[in-house]
Design an enzyme around this catalytic site. Structure first.
Site, PDB file in Angstrom:
ATOM      1  N   ASN A   1       4.675  36.684  33.127  1.00  0.00           N
ATOM      2  CA  ASN A   1       3.495  36.828  33.978  1.00  0.00           C
ATOM      3  C   ASN A   1       3.253  35.481  34.656  1.00  0.00           C
ATOM      4  O   ASN A   1       2.733  34.568  34.041  1.00  0.00           O
ATOM      5  CB  ASN A   1       2.292  37.240  33.117  1.00  0.00           C
ATOM      6  N   TRP A   2       3.645  35.410  35.920  1.00  0.00           N
ATOM      7  CA  TRP A   2       3.537  34.137  36.636  1.00  0.00           C
ATOM      8  C   TRP A   2       2.120  33.881  37.156  1.00  0.00           C
ATOM      9  O   TRP A   2       1.863  32.836  37.757  1.00  0.00           O
ATOM     10  CB  TRP A   2       4.548  34.085  37.779  1.00  0.00           C
ATOM     11  N   LYS A   3       1.241  34.864  37.002  1.00  0.00           N
ATOM     12  CA  LYS A   3      -0.148  34.708  37.471  1.00  0.00           C
ATOM     13  C   LYS A   3      -0.145  34.210  38.916  1.00  0.00           C
ATOM     14  O   LYS A   3       0.664  34.692  39.708  1.00  0.00           O
ATOM     15  CB  LYS A   3      -0.918  33.784  36.514  1.00  0.00           C
TER      16      LYS A   3
ATOM     17  N   HIS B   1      -5.003  43.286  32.623  1.00  0.00           N
ATOM     18  CA  HIS B   1      -4.861  41.961  32.004  1.00  0.00           C
ATOM     19  C   HIS B   1      -6.253  41.390  31.753  1.00  0.00           C
ATOM     20  O   HIS B   1      -7.177  41.632  32.526  1.00  0.00           O
ATOM     21  CB  HIS B   1      -4.055  41.050  32.934  1.00  0.00           C
TER      22      HIS B   1
ATOM     23  N   GLU C   1      -7.533  38.638  32.276  1.00  0.00           N
ATOM     24  CA  GLU C   1      -8.121  37.900  33.406  1.00  0.00           C
ATOM     25  C   GLU C   1      -8.696  38.858  34.440  1.00  0.00           C
ATOM     26  O   GLU C   1      -9.694  38.560  35.098  1.00  0.00           O
ATOM     27  CB  GLU C   1      -7.066  36.956  34.019  1.00  0.00           C
TER      28      GLU C   1
ATOM     29  N   GLU D   1      -2.652  41.521  23.745  1.00  0.00           N
ATOM     30  CA  GLU D   1      -2.899  40.110  24.036  1.00  0.00           C
ATOM     31  C   GLU D   1      -4.308  39.744  23.581  1.00  0.00           C
ATOM     32  O   GLU D   1      -5.285  39.983  24.303  1.00  0.00           O
ATOM     33  CB  GLU D   1      -2.782  39.846  25.539  1.00  0.00           C
TER      34      GLU D   1
ATOM     35  N   GLY E   1      -3.305  31.465  26.944  1.00  0.00           N
ATOM     36  CA  GLY E   1      -3.405  30.176  27.614  1.00  0.00           C
ATOM     37  C   GLY E   1      -4.089  29.097  26.792  1.00  0.00           C
ATOM     38  O   GLY E   1      -4.434  28.042  27.303  1.00  0.00           O
TER      39      GLY E   1
ATOM     40  N   SER F   1       0.120  32.805  24.259  1.00  0.00           N
ATOM     41  CA  SER F   1       0.739  31.552  23.818  1.00  0.00           C
ATOM     42  C   SER F   1       2.098  31.745  23.133  1.00  0.00           C
ATOM     43  O   SER F   1       2.413  31.047  22.170  1.00  0.00           O
ATOM     44  CB  SER F   1      -0.219  30.765  22.919  1.00  0.00           C
TER      45      SER F   1
HETATM   46  P1  PGA Z   1       0.024  32.652  27.934  1.00  0.00           P
HETATM   47  O1  PGA Z   1      -0.449  33.902  28.841  1.00  0.00           O
HETATM   48  O2  PGA Z   1       1.423  32.939  27.476  1.00  0.00           O
HETATM   49  O3  PGA Z   1      -0.057  31.470  28.863  1.00  0.00           O
HETATM   50  O4  PGA Z   1      -0.932  32.566  26.797  1.00  0.00           O
HETATM   51  C1  PGA Z   1      -0.131  35.216  28.482  1.00  0.00           C
HETATM   52  C2  PGA Z   1      -0.697  36.171  29.497  1.00  0.00           C
HETATM   53  O5  PGA Z   1      -1.749  35.865  30.089  1.00  0.00           O
HETATM   54  O6  PGA Z   1      -0.135  37.251  29.737  1.00  0.00           O
END
Ligand code: PGA
Length: 246
Positions: free
Chosen positions: A7-9, A95, A97, A165, A171, A207
């Protein structure tokens, strides 16, 4: 087969994506897990272009989010139908976010899951509890609600990937313990069974790093990873793909 998704966001423009794939793709060996890249929507074309004609059969591409309708007067949104025409296979839905920063609810998520399935794309549905919910002993109830409502309109019971998640692990560098992952994945597997979904891959995300991937992949019901930060660097992502290729 296990799935390792990046997931490159909102990172990587077209040139950075091309550079990444040019080095990453040749490193993949034939026994690698299925790799899915979720680039930002504006980088999609560059990603699909760089994968054409490479030995990239195992690399699929996904959209990070879509609107709940394929077309119409919805300024600024992205269409799953268009993504399909471009060659996309997956759509990430719900997700954390999207839920926390953009106000997505389980109800809108349910509409997106249904739309994506109707287009014969695979929804990758993200679920997970916040720290507050975990500390209040509500993890199971939260996961159940997110699955029940999020999947309420799903017509196909075999075209789905779920990503667990925990919000507090995304993150933050705080990876869930093996015990926490095993427990949550077992609960999710049981809930999916109850909802009559069959053979669904359940990915862990939050993470994931090269040093924790090898042990997490051994846990029952862990079908791969959804990786954010560590998917941005070729070295760390390659190591995670390797760890996930069991
Ligand atoms: P992260 O993000 O690996 O940086 O914790 C995971 C995600 O948001 O899918």
């Amino acid at each position: 087969m296990k799935i390792v998704a990046a997931n490159w966001k909102l990172f990587k423009g077209p040139q950075q994506a091309r550079d990444f794939l040019q080095s990453f793709v040749p490193q993949l060996d034939d026994n690698a897990a299925e790799v899915v890249i979720f680039p930002p929507a504006l980088t999609m074309d560059a990603v699909l272009g760089s994968l054409k004609g490479t030995k990239s059969g195992r690399i699929l591409v996904g959209l990070q989010n879509c609107y709940a309708k394929s077309e119409g007067a919805f300024t600024g949104e992205n269409s799953a139908q268009t993504a399909k025409e471009m060659g996309v296979s997956y759509v990430l839905i719900g997700h954390s976010e999207r839920r926390t920063l953009f106000g997505e609810t389980d109800e809108t998520i349910a509409q997106k899951v249904a739309l994506v399935q109707s287009l014969d794309l695979t929804p990758m549905l993200c679920i997970g509890e916040t720290l507050k919910e975990r500390e209040a002993g509500q993890t199971h109830a939260v996961l159940e609600k997110q699955l029940r409502i999020g999947l309420a309109q799903a017509a196909k019971k075999d075209n789905l990937v779920v990503a667990y998640e925990p919000v507090w692990a995304i993150g933050t560098g705080k990876v869930a313990t093996a015990e926490q992952v095993a427990e949550a994945h077992a609960q999710i597997a049981a809930l999916l069974k109850k909802l009559e979904f069959e053979e669904i891959n359940i990915l862990y995300g939050g993470s994931v790093k090269p040093d924790n991937a090898a042990s997490l992949i051994q846990l029952e019901h862990v079908g791969g990873f959804l990786v954010g930060g560590a998917s941005l660097e070729i070295e760390s992502f390659s190591k995670i793909v390797k760890a996930g290729s069991v």
